[in-house]
Design an enzyme around this catalytic site. Structure first.
Site, PDB file in Angstrom:
ATOM      1  N   GLY A 193       0.820  -1.277  -0.037  1.00 45.59           N
ATOM      2  CA  GLY A 193       0.224  -0.189   0.122  1.00 45.59           C
ATOM      3  C   GLY A 193       0.952   1.371  -0.050  1.00 45.59           C
ATOM      4  O   GLY A 193       0.244   2.418  -0.406  1.00 45.59           O
ATOM      5  N   ARG A 194       2.063   1.127   0.460  1.00 45.07           N
ATOM      6  CA  ARG A 194       2.976   2.261   0.572  1.00 45.07           C
ATOM      7  C   ARG A 194       4.338   1.894   0.450  1.00 45.07           C
ATOM      8  O   ARG A 194       4.753   0.648   0.687  1.00 45.07           O
ATOM      9  CB  ARG A 194       2.473   3.130   1.566  1.00 45.07           C
ATOM     10  CG  ARG A 194       2.680   2.603   3.019  1.00 45.07           C
ATOM     11  CD  ARG A 194       1.983   3.679   3.940  1.00 45.07           C
ATOM     12  NE  ARG A 194       1.445   3.130   5.160  1.00 45.07           N
ATOM     13  CZ  ARG A 194       2.167   3.040   6.267  1.00 45.07           C
ATOM     14  NH1 ARG A 194       3.485   3.586   6.264  1.00 45.07           N
ATOM     15  NH2 ARG A 194       1.757   2.544   7.431  1.00 45.07           N
ATOM     16  N   ASP A 238      -4.404  -9.563   5.780  1.00 43.85           N
ATOM     17  CA  ASP A 238      -3.517  -9.418   7.236  1.00 43.85           C
ATOM     18  C   ASP A 238      -2.650 -10.660   6.987  1.00 43.85           C
ATOM     19  O   ASP A 238      -3.041 -11.604   7.264  1.00 43.85           O
ATOM     20  CB  ASP A 238      -4.489  -9.758   8.421  1.00 43.85           C
ATOM     21  CG  ASP A 238      -3.522  -9.530   9.555  1.00 43.85           C
ATOM     22  OD1 ASP A 238      -2.461  -9.539   9.598  1.00 43.85           O
ATOM     23  OD2 ASP A 238      -4.068  -9.453  10.776  1.00 43.85           O
ATOM     24  N   TYR A 264      12.167  -6.425  16.610  1.00 39.95           N
ATOM     25  CA  TYR A 264      12.255  -6.170  15.241  1.00 39.95           C
ATOM     26  C   TYR A 264      13.700  -6.810  14.758  1.00 39.95           C
ATOM     27  O   TYR A 264      13.796  -7.663  13.730  1.00 39.95           O
ATOM     28  CB  TYR A 264      12.348  -4.801  14.994  1.00 39.95           C
ATOM     29  CG  TYR A 264      12.337  -4.364  13.490  1.00 39.95           C
ATOM     30  CD1 TYR A 264      11.277  -4.251  12.776  1.00 39.95           C
ATOM     31  CD2 TYR A 264      13.685  -3.886  12.940  1.00 39.95           C
ATOM     32  CE1 TYR A 264      11.314  -3.811  11.257  1.00 39.95           C
ATOM     33  CE2 TYR A 264      13.465  -3.477  11.757  1.00 39.95           C
ATOM     34  CZ  TYR A 264      12.261  -3.532  10.816  1.00 39.95           C
ATOM     35  OH  TYR A 264      12.554  -3.222   9.561  1.00 39.95           O
ATOM     36  N   LYS A 307      13.920  -9.890  12.066  1.00 35.66           N
ATOM     37  CA  LYS A 307      14.624  -9.621  10.810  1.00 35.66           C
ATOM     38  C   LYS A 307      15.881 -10.764  10.537  1.00 35.66           C
ATOM     39  O   LYS A 307      16.121 -11.169   9.673  1.00 35.66           O
ATOM     40  CB  LYS A 307      15.075  -8.427  10.564  1.00 35.66           C
ATOM     41  CG  LYS A 307      14.016  -7.172  10.461  1.00 35.66           C
ATOM     42  CD  LYS A 307      13.193  -7.511   9.440  1.00 35.66           C
ATOM     43  CE  LYS A 307      12.189  -6.453   8.834  1.00 35.66           C
ATOM     44  NZ  LYS A 307      11.298  -6.885   7.595  1.00 35.66           N
ATOM     45  N   THR A 342      14.926  -9.269  16.041  1.00 31.87           N
ATOM     46  CA  THR A 342      15.076 -10.839  16.252  1.00 31.87           C
ATOM     47  C   THR A 342      14.364 -11.263  14.906  1.00 31.87           C
ATOM     48  O   THR A 342      14.656 -12.051  14.353  1.00 31.87           O
ATOM     49  CB  THR A 342      14.532 -10.958  17.406  1.00 31.87           C
ATOM     50  OG1 THR A 342      15.020 -10.672  18.734  1.00 31.87           O
ATOM     51  CG2 THR A 342      14.113 -12.774  17.671  1.00 31.87           C
TER      52      THR A 342
HETATM   53  P1  NAP Z   1       5.842   1.208   5.923  1.00 28.39           P
HETATM   54  O1  NAP Z   1       5.871   2.580   5.004  1.00 28.39           O
HETATM   55  O2  NAP Z   1       5.543   1.263   7.118  1.00 28.39           O
HETATM   56  O3  NAP Z   1       4.771   0.317   4.942  1.00 28.39           O
HETATM   57  C1  NAP Z   1       4.586  -0.988   5.449  1.00 28.39           C
HETATM   58  C2  NAP Z   1       3.414  -1.536   4.889  1.00 28.39           C
HETATM   59  O4  NAP Z   1       3.035  -2.783   5.542  1.00 28.39           O
HETATM   60  C3  NAP Z   1       2.292  -0.637   5.442  1.00 28.39           C
HETATM   61  O5  NAP Z   1       1.641  -0.292   4.233  1.00 28.39           O
HETATM   62  C4  NAP Z   1       1.408  -1.474   6.002  1.00 28.39           C
HETATM   63  O6  NAP Z   1       0.033  -1.443   6.220  1.00 28.39           O
HETATM   64  C5  NAP Z   1       1.913  -2.834   5.824  1.00 28.39           C
HETATM   65  N1  NAP Z   1       1.545  -4.024   6.689  1.00 28.39           N
HETATM   66  C6  NAP Z   1       1.581  -3.838   8.167  1.00 28.39           C
HETATM   67  N2  NAP Z   1       1.097  -4.944   8.780  1.00 28.39           N
HETATM   68  C7  NAP Z   1       0.593  -5.630   7.960  1.00 28.39           C
HETATM   69  C8  NAP Z   1      -0.035  -7.154   7.822  1.00 28.39           C
HETATM   70  N3  NAP Z   1      -0.332  -7.429   9.010  1.00 28.39           N
HETATM   71  N4  NAP Z   1      -0.591  -7.465   6.776  1.00 28.39           N
HETATM   72  C9  NAP Z   1      -0.470  -6.781   5.587  1.00 28.39           C
HETATM   73  N5  NAP Z   1      -0.070  -5.548   5.503  1.00 28.39           N
HETATM   74  C10 NAP Z   1       0.612  -5.050   6.612  1.00 28.39           C
HETATM   75  O7  NAP Z   1       7.475   0.244   5.898  1.00 28.39           O
HETATM   76  P2  NAP Z   1       8.438   0.314   4.844  1.00 28.39           P
HETATM   77  O8  NAP Z   1       9.422   1.261   5.176  1.00 28.39           O
HETATM   78  O9  NAP Z   1       8.066   0.534   3.329  1.00 28.39           O
HETATM   79  O10 NAP Z   1       9.126  -1.090   5.004  1.00 28.39           O
HETATM   80  C11 NAP Z   1       8.888  -2.283   4.132  1.00 28.39           C
HETATM   81  C12 NAP Z   1       9.672  -3.293   4.575  1.00 28.39           C
HETATM   82  O11 NAP Z   1      11.029  -3.070   4.708  1.00 28.39           O
HETATM   83  C13 NAP Z   1       9.183  -3.801   6.058  1.00 28.39           C
HETATM   84  O12 NAP Z   1       9.435  -5.207   6.195  1.00 28.39           O
HETATM   85  C14 NAP Z   1      10.148  -2.897   6.861  1.00 28.39           C
HETATM   86  O13 NAP Z   1      10.717  -3.752   7.951  1.00 28.39           O
HETATM   87  C15 NAP Z   1      11.538  -3.297   5.891  1.00 28.39           C
HETATM   88  N6  NAP Z   1      12.523  -2.297   6.173  1.00 28.39           N
HETATM   89  C16 NAP Z   1      12.300  -1.070   6.189  1.00 28.39           C
HETATM   90  C17 NAP Z   1      13.470  -0.012   6.293  1.00 28.39           C
HETATM   91  C18 NAP Z   1      13.523   1.293   6.177  1.00 28.39           C
HETATM   92  O14 NAP Z   1      14.515   1.884   6.502  1.00 28.39           O
HETATM   93  N7  NAP Z   1      12.020   1.984   5.711  1.00 28.39           N
HETATM   94  C19 NAP Z   1      14.744  -0.726   6.633  1.00 28.39           C
HETATM   95  C20 NAP Z   1      14.990  -2.182   6.595  1.00 28.39           C
HETATM   96  C21 NAP Z   1      13.814  -2.934   6.608  1.00 28.39           C
HETATM   97  P3  NAP Z   1      -0.836  -0.134   7.145  1.00 28.39           P
HETATM   98  O15 NAP Z   1      -0.644   1.228   6.088  1.00 28.39           O
HETATM   99  O16 NAP Z   1      -2.125  -0.440   6.990  1.00 28.39           O
HETATM  100  O17 NAP Z   1      -0.149   0.027   8.239  1.00 28.39           O
END
Ligand code: NAP
Length: 253
Positions: free
Chosen positions: A15-16, A63, A154, A158, A156
């Site tokens: 979604g984002r 979910d 988190y 990852k 753990t």
């Molecule tokens: P984000 O902008 O917070 O987007 C995460 C998305 O996951 C949101 O759309 C959220 O939905 C959705 N989500 C959460 N729980 C869910 C569930 N139970 N079922 C289905 N969808 C769910 O995060 P991001 O920064 O793009 O991160 C994406 C991935 O990369 C994650 O796994 C994160 O841990 C990893 N990551 C990110 C970074 C960083 O610096 N950004 C670094 C390392 C790893 P809602 O909008 O409804 O909450």
């Protein structure tokens, strides 16, 4: 090199942020994409944008931490787009706290989305991949897997995803299915913006400070992760499996 028979991809948390960028990139690469998210409106908006630019996509709510919801979402994509042969386990949440303040719920909810979610989605999708004799699973890990203050839950999860990835690579390789993990560093998304807000600093200041610590002197963008994903799901990457690729503007591993 066996070519993908069914070019259908599922991206969770699409979604984002990083998930949305991966979905857009895979659509541009010619995949029909199922965008799944807790936020149905975000998933549908992403799918509409892909369709408007000539691609094929559907958006649906799911979910990933719930078995019934995960299985139903995979079945919906299979019915509407065809057998999913690519799965990107990207959905994620943070519930940061120092260990002494971390609640049971902080721990369980993070494990539920990242670990249980990747497990449920992979189990549901693998049958389509093994039937097709071709598949690609990419799990989103993080540099936090190496340890990060305030993120016992988190980091753990990852790190666990890295073990999960290597085991999938061993079990599924003979079916033409590869599994790899991408471990991003600092990527500018709502997730990192929320961390800045929690810490009481502006997101711009946080990005500037982070860039000073990163060898290439910039923070990452969602497209940096989408680019690597695009390679890992390609036919050309068929001999790359069980790997963790740090995409962090520097080594960090
Ligand atoms: P984000 O902008 O917070 O987007 C995460 C998305 O996951 C949101 O759309 C959220 O939905 C959705 N989500 C959460 N729980 C869910 C569930 N139970 N079922 C289905 N969808 C769910 O995060 P991001 O920064 O793009 O991160 C994406 C991935 O990369 C994650 O796994 C994160 O841990 C990893 N990551 C990110 C970074 C960083 O610096 N950004 C670094 C390392 C790893 P809602 O909008 O409804 O909450």
């Amino acid at each position: 090199m066996t070519e993908s028979p069914s070019r259908v991809a599922i991206v969770t948390g699409a979604g984002r942020g990083i998930g949305a960028a991966i979905a857009t990139r895979l659509a541009a690469d010619g995949f029909a994409v199922g965008l799944l998210d807790l936020d149905e409106a975000g998933a549908k908006a992403g799918a509409e944008a892909i369709v408007a630019s000539g691609g094929k996509a559907i958006g649906a709510s799911a979910d990933v931490s719930d078995a019934e919801s995960a299985e139903a979402a995979v079945a919906t994509v299979a019915e509407q787009l065809g057998a999913p042969t690519v799965l990107i386990n990207n959905a994620g949440i943070t519930r940061d706290n120092m260990l002494f303040k971390m609640s049971d719920n902080d721990w369980d909810s993070v494990m539920g989305v990242h670990l249980r979610g990747a497990f449920l989605m992979s189990r549901a999708a693998q049958k389509h991949m093994t039937e097709q004799g071709w598949g690609r699973i990419v799990n989103l890990s993080s540099v936090s897997a190496l340890g990060n203050r305030g993120q016992a839950n988190y980091s753990t999860a990852k790190a666990g995803l890295q073990g999960f990835t290597k085991t999938l690579a061993i079990e599924l390789g003979k079916f033409g299915v590869t599994a790899n993990a991408i471990a991003p560093g600092f990527i500018a998304t709502d997730m990192t913006a929320a961390t800045a807000e929690r810490m009481g600093i502006s997101f711009d200041d946080m990005k500037k400070a982070a860039a000073q610590e990163i060898p290439v002197r910039r923070v990452g963008q969602p497209e940096d992760i989408a680019n690597v994903t695009s390679f890992l799901v390609s036919d050309e990457a068929s001999f790359v499996s069980g790997q963790v690729i740090y995409v962090a503007g520097g080594p960090r591993a």
